[in-house]
Design a protein around this motif. Sequence first.
Motif, PDB file in Angstrom:
ATOM      1  N   PRO A 168       0.828  -1.215   0.000  1.00 55.98           N
ATOM      2  CA  PRO A 168       0.000   0.000   0.000  1.00 55.98           C
ATOM      3  C   PRO A 168       0.857   1.257   0.000  1.00 55.98           C
ATOM      4  CG  PRO A 168       0.057  -0.964   2.188  1.00 55.98           C
ATOM      5  CD  PRO A 168       0.778  -1.920   1.286  1.00 55.98           C
ATOM      6  N   VAL A 169       0.357   2.289  -0.667  1.00 59.19           N
ATOM      7  CA  VAL A 169       1.015   3.597  -0.648  1.00 59.19           C
ATOM      8  C   VAL A 169       0.066   4.665  -0.116  1.00 59.19           C
ATOM      9  CG1 VAL A 169       2.703   3.052  -2.430  1.00 59.19           C
ATOM     10  CG2 VAL A 169       0.467   3.958  -3.098  1.00 59.19           C
ATOM     11  N   VAL A 170      -1.070   4.231   0.416  1.00 66.81           N
ATOM     12  CA  VAL A 170      -1.975   5.112   1.166  1.00 66.81           C
ATOM     13  C   VAL A 170      -2.304   4.410   2.475  1.00 66.81           C
ATOM     14  CG1 VAL A 170      -2.951   6.150  -0.922  1.00 66.81           C
ATOM     15  CG2 VAL A 170      -4.089   4.171   0.121  1.00 66.81           C
ATOM     16  N   SER A 171      -2.817   5.160   3.447  1.00 64.46           N
ATOM     17  CA  SER A 171      -3.162   4.572   4.738  1.00 64.46           C
ATOM     18  C   SER A 171      -4.496   3.842   4.638  1.00 64.46           C
ATOM     19  CB  SER A 171      -3.243   5.668   5.804  1.00 64.46           C
ATOM     20  OG  SER A 171      -4.344   6.527   5.539  1.00 64.46           O
ATOM     21  N   PRO A 172      -4.758   2.888   5.540  1.00 65.17           N
ATOM     22  CA  PRO A 172      -6.040   2.183   5.508  1.00 65.17           C
ATOM     23  C   PRO A 172      -7.242   3.110   5.541  1.00 65.17           C
ATOM     24  CG  PRO A 172      -4.510   1.050   6.963  1.00 65.17           C
ATOM     25  CD  PRO A 172      -3.845   2.336   6.556  1.00 65.17           C
ATOM     26  N   ALA A 173      -7.133   4.225   6.267  1.00 65.28           N
ATOM     27  CA  ALA A 173      -8.256   5.163   6.360  1.00 65.28           C
ATOM     28  C   ALA A 173      -8.538   5.859   5.042  1.00 65.28           C
ATOM     29  CB  ALA A 173      -7.973   6.197   7.447  1.00 65.28           C
ATOM     30  N   GLU A 174      -7.557   5.855   4.137  1.00 66.08           N
ATOM     31  CA  GLU A 174      -7.726   6.543   2.854  1.00 66.08           C
ATOM     32  C   GLU A 174      -8.232   5.622   1.743  1.00 66.08           C
ATOM     33  OE1 GLU A 174      -4.295   9.753   2.386  1.00 66.08           O
ATOM     34  OE2 GLU A 174      -3.500   7.860   3.163  1.00 66.08           O
ATOM     35  N   LEU A 175      -8.468   4.365   2.066  1.00 71.31           N
ATOM     36  CA  LEU A 175      -8.901   3.415   1.048  1.00 71.31           C
ATOM     37  C   LEU A 175     -10.171   3.889   0.356  1.00 71.31           C
ATOM     38  CD1 LEU A 175      -8.764   0.629  -0.360  1.00 71.31           C
ATOM     39  CD2 LEU A 175     -10.076  -0.286   1.569  1.00 71.31           C
ATOM     40  N   GLN A 176     -10.142   3.866  -0.974  1.00 67.64           N
ATOM     41  CA  GLN A 176     -11.302   4.222  -1.788  1.00 67.64           C
ATOM     42  C   GLN A 176     -11.769   2.974  -2.536  1.00 67.64           C
ATOM     43  OE1 GLN A 176     -12.830   7.314  -1.930  1.00 67.64           O
ATOM     44  NE2 GLN A 176     -11.421   7.901  -0.279  1.00 67.64           N
ATOM     45  N   THR A 177     -13.034   2.625  -2.360  1.00 64.98           N
ATOM     46  CA  THR A 177     -13.584   1.456  -3.046  1.00 64.98           C
ATOM     47  C   THR A 177     -14.639   1.845  -4.082  1.00 64.98           C
ATOM     48  OG1 THR A 177     -15.204   1.139  -1.274  1.00 64.98           O
ATOM     49  CG2 THR A 177     -13.118  -0.074  -1.109  1.00 64.98           C
ATOM     50  N   THR A 178     -14.808   3.127  -4.293  1.00 63.41           N
ATOM     51  CA  THR A 178     -15.649   3.633  -5.380  1.00 63.41           C
ATOM     52  C   THR A 178     -14.756   4.433  -6.304  1.00 63.41           C
ATOM     53  OG1 THR A 178     -17.618   3.749  -3.981  1.00 63.41           O
ATOM     54  CG2 THR A 178     -17.644   5.031  -6.016  1.00 63.41           C
ATOM     55  N   LEU A 179     -14.642   3.994  -7.534  1.00 64.49           N
ATOM     56  CA  LEU A 179     -13.766   4.655  -8.497  1.00 64.49           C
ATOM     57  C   LEU A 179     -14.597   5.432  -9.498  1.00 64.49           C
ATOM     58  CD1 LEU A 179     -11.237   1.758  -9.246  1.00 64.49           C
ATOM     59  CD2 LEU A 179     -11.199   3.428  -7.388  1.00 64.49           C
ATOM     60  N   HIS A 180     -14.181   6.654  -9.759  1.00 60.77           N
ATOM     61  CA  HIS A 180     -14.842   7.469 -10.776  1.00 60.77           C
ATOM     62  C   HIS A 180     -14.026   7.342 -12.069  1.00 60.77           C
ATOM     63  CE1 HIS A 180     -17.717   9.300  -7.998  1.00 60.77           C
ATOM     64  NE2 HIS A 180     -16.735   9.241  -7.104  1.00 60.77           N
ATOM     65  N   VAL A 181     -14.600   6.667 -13.046  1.00 61.97           N
ATOM     66  CA  VAL A 181     -13.918   6.341 -14.290  1.00 61.97           C
ATOM     67  C   VAL A 181     -14.738   6.892 -15.455  1.00 61.97           C
ATOM     68  CG1 VAL A 181     -12.778   4.293 -13.364  1.00 61.97           C
ATOM     69  CG2 VAL A 181     -15.077   4.089 -14.326  1.00 61.97           C
ATOM     70  N   PRO A 182     -14.141   6.962 -16.655  1.00 63.83           N
ATOM     71  CA  PRO A 182     -14.865   7.536 -17.792  1.00 63.83           C
ATOM     72  C   PRO A 182     -16.211   6.885 -18.087  1.00 63.83           C
ATOM     73  CG  PRO A 182     -12.546   7.372 -18.311  1.00 63.83           C
ATOM     74  CD  PRO A 182     -12.722   6.698 -16.989  1.00 63.83           C
ATOM     75  N   ALA A 183     -16.341   5.584 -17.817  1.00 62.59           N
ATOM     76  CA  ALA A 183     -17.605   4.903 -18.090  1.00 62.59           C
ATOM     77  C   ALA A 183     -18.649   5.161 -17.010  1.00 62.59           C
ATOM     78  CB  ALA A 183     -17.379   3.400 -18.241  1.00 62.59           C
ATOM     79  N   GLY A 184     -18.277   5.854 -15.945  1.00 63.62           N
ATOM     80  CA  GLY A 184     -19.209   6.140 -14.862  1.00 63.62           C
ATOM     81  C   GLY A 184     -18.589   5.850 -13.512  1.00 63.62           C
ATOM     82  N   LYS A 185     -19.416   5.645 -12.512  1.00 65.89           N
ATOM     83  CA  LYS A 185     -18.948   5.341 -11.153  1.00 65.89           C
ATOM     84  C   LYS A 185     -18.878   3.837 -10.978  1.00 65.89           C
ATOM     85  CE  LYS A 185     -21.605   6.208  -7.583  1.00 65.89           C
ATOM     86  NZ  LYS A 185     -22.349   6.971  -6.547  1.00 65.89           N
ATOM     87  N   ALA A 186     -17.696   3.347 -10.622  1.00 63.58           N
ATOM     88  CA  ALA A 186     -17.499   1.907 -10.434  1.00 63.58           C
ATOM     89  C   ALA A 186     -17.434   1.602  -8.948  1.00 63.58           C
ATOM     90  CB  ALA A 186     -16.215   1.457 -11.136  1.00 63.58           C
ATOM     91  N   GLU A 187     -18.475   0.949  -8.433  1.00 58.85           N
ATOM     92  CA  GLU A 187     -18.527   0.559  -7.025  1.00 58.85           C
ATOM     93  C   GLU A 187     -18.030  -0.873  -6.899  1.00 58.85           C
ATOM     94  OE1 GLU A 187     -18.964   0.767  -3.059  1.00 58.85           O
ATOM     95  OE2 GLU A 187     -19.489   2.427  -4.395  1.00 58.85           O
TER      96      GLU A 187
END
Length: 502
Positions: free
Chosen positions: A328-347
Amino acid sequence: MSRPWSNGYVADVAYIEGYYVQQSPMRLALACHIGGVAMDLPEPDDQVSYLELGCGLGIGALLTAAANPGWRVTAVDYNPAHIAAGASLARAARLDNIHFVEADLSQFAESAEGRAMPAADFVSMHGLWSWVSRDVRAGIVRLLAAKTRPGGAVHVSYNALPAWQGAIGMQRIVYEAGIRSAGRSDAQAQTGLALARDIKAAGGKYLVESPLASDLIDTTSAMAAEYLSHEFMSAHWAPAFHADVAAAMAEAKLDWIASANPLENFNELMLTEEQRALLDRYDDPIMRELVKDTCFPRQLRHDVFMRGARRLRNDERDAKLARLTVVPVVSPAELQTTLHVPAGKAEMSAPLKTMMAAAMRGPATIAELLALEPGHSTPPELIGVLVGSNQCQVALRPDGPQPDSADRLNRALAARVVSIAEAKTSSGLASSRLGGGLSAPPLVQFIAGRLLSGEREDQIDTWIERLSADILPEKRDKVREVVGIAVEQRVPILRQLRIVPE
């Protein structure tokens, strides 16, 4: 003012300092694996050669050299001020495995130094291809043909078409107005941008109706003057279609493999279902990329090529990816599991969230993470999401200590940070575990330097005092808050990457 020897390049203003993870050896290896091509990872005692063309101030090359003291790193740039700055840092860190070369790449392949240079396992060019003349691009291709080892990977970034089509006229306005004004290139860029803003304010149809040109005019005021001068004031700036770059690389027997930005290799995230149907009309990868770039305009492409691509079956590809270790290169508290990508929001699905959360706890192979939720993901998907979202990197050396060379460079980088007010640009820190660098703003570099000198986090008051010498008293609480957050979130990452001691 442009210098007589500059030949249309910006040479009177040094480029901004920065570290770009797409240049790291493991990012190139990952792109090859995702692209279904075998890439042999270096063994500890391998004699590896890394070449950077257009190295700027040399931060990426320095981090690579410091993290891999047994490698040979060569960094080439046209601007002697860049070479002097990089060589000075190399001396400060006592790095003996990096060689900085001032050279004109239109002629370097035929020079005695170019011919004597070792064949390269990894080559990187960031911010070079779109800003140099046709003669220089031809010289680069000749050098790659002569000096890329079979099985070697080449990274090239460039301003891409058709995304940049809407701003070609805007760049020309800035450039032409700039060269007709006095001062250095950074002042000229500001003069040209001022004219562009005035034309837009007056209702100039092109600058009002071109979304890209309009957005650029609105956002340039927040960008570093050094960046703007190099972005807009080169006489040779020319965005390119992927197909044309691939054709040029083919002259050096280089095949296009994949993007160094992992998520861009997953069409489900980049394109809508209707767009993917259009893409699937073609098997040819070059045509597919053209369709993709037309649907999803990428302003800056990071392409990876290989000399002598060995294609893998899907099961072979998955096996190679499963063996890779991510950290990991971010802390556990910074984990993002929703990605905003060109095709829309990827949950992310619940099982995928479980695997991502486990990855935040420390080094783990992709196979170990997949075993937590069998059958709910694949090696390409999991590693693509973890690395592509910039929450993990791939480890070259999961085990083993940080070498002295990395500590010396990290101390040298940290020693330059004397005020939080001057900490405006992001650079990096060397990590042997990553086999390259970790992107790090100056504040994190400063903290790393303090910890490397034997201090501990309980001395934060002393750190704040050092960083606040030119800060107004009423701003000190904000400094304390910023430093406190950095210590809480970044120091555990620095320790896990062995950049600082336990």
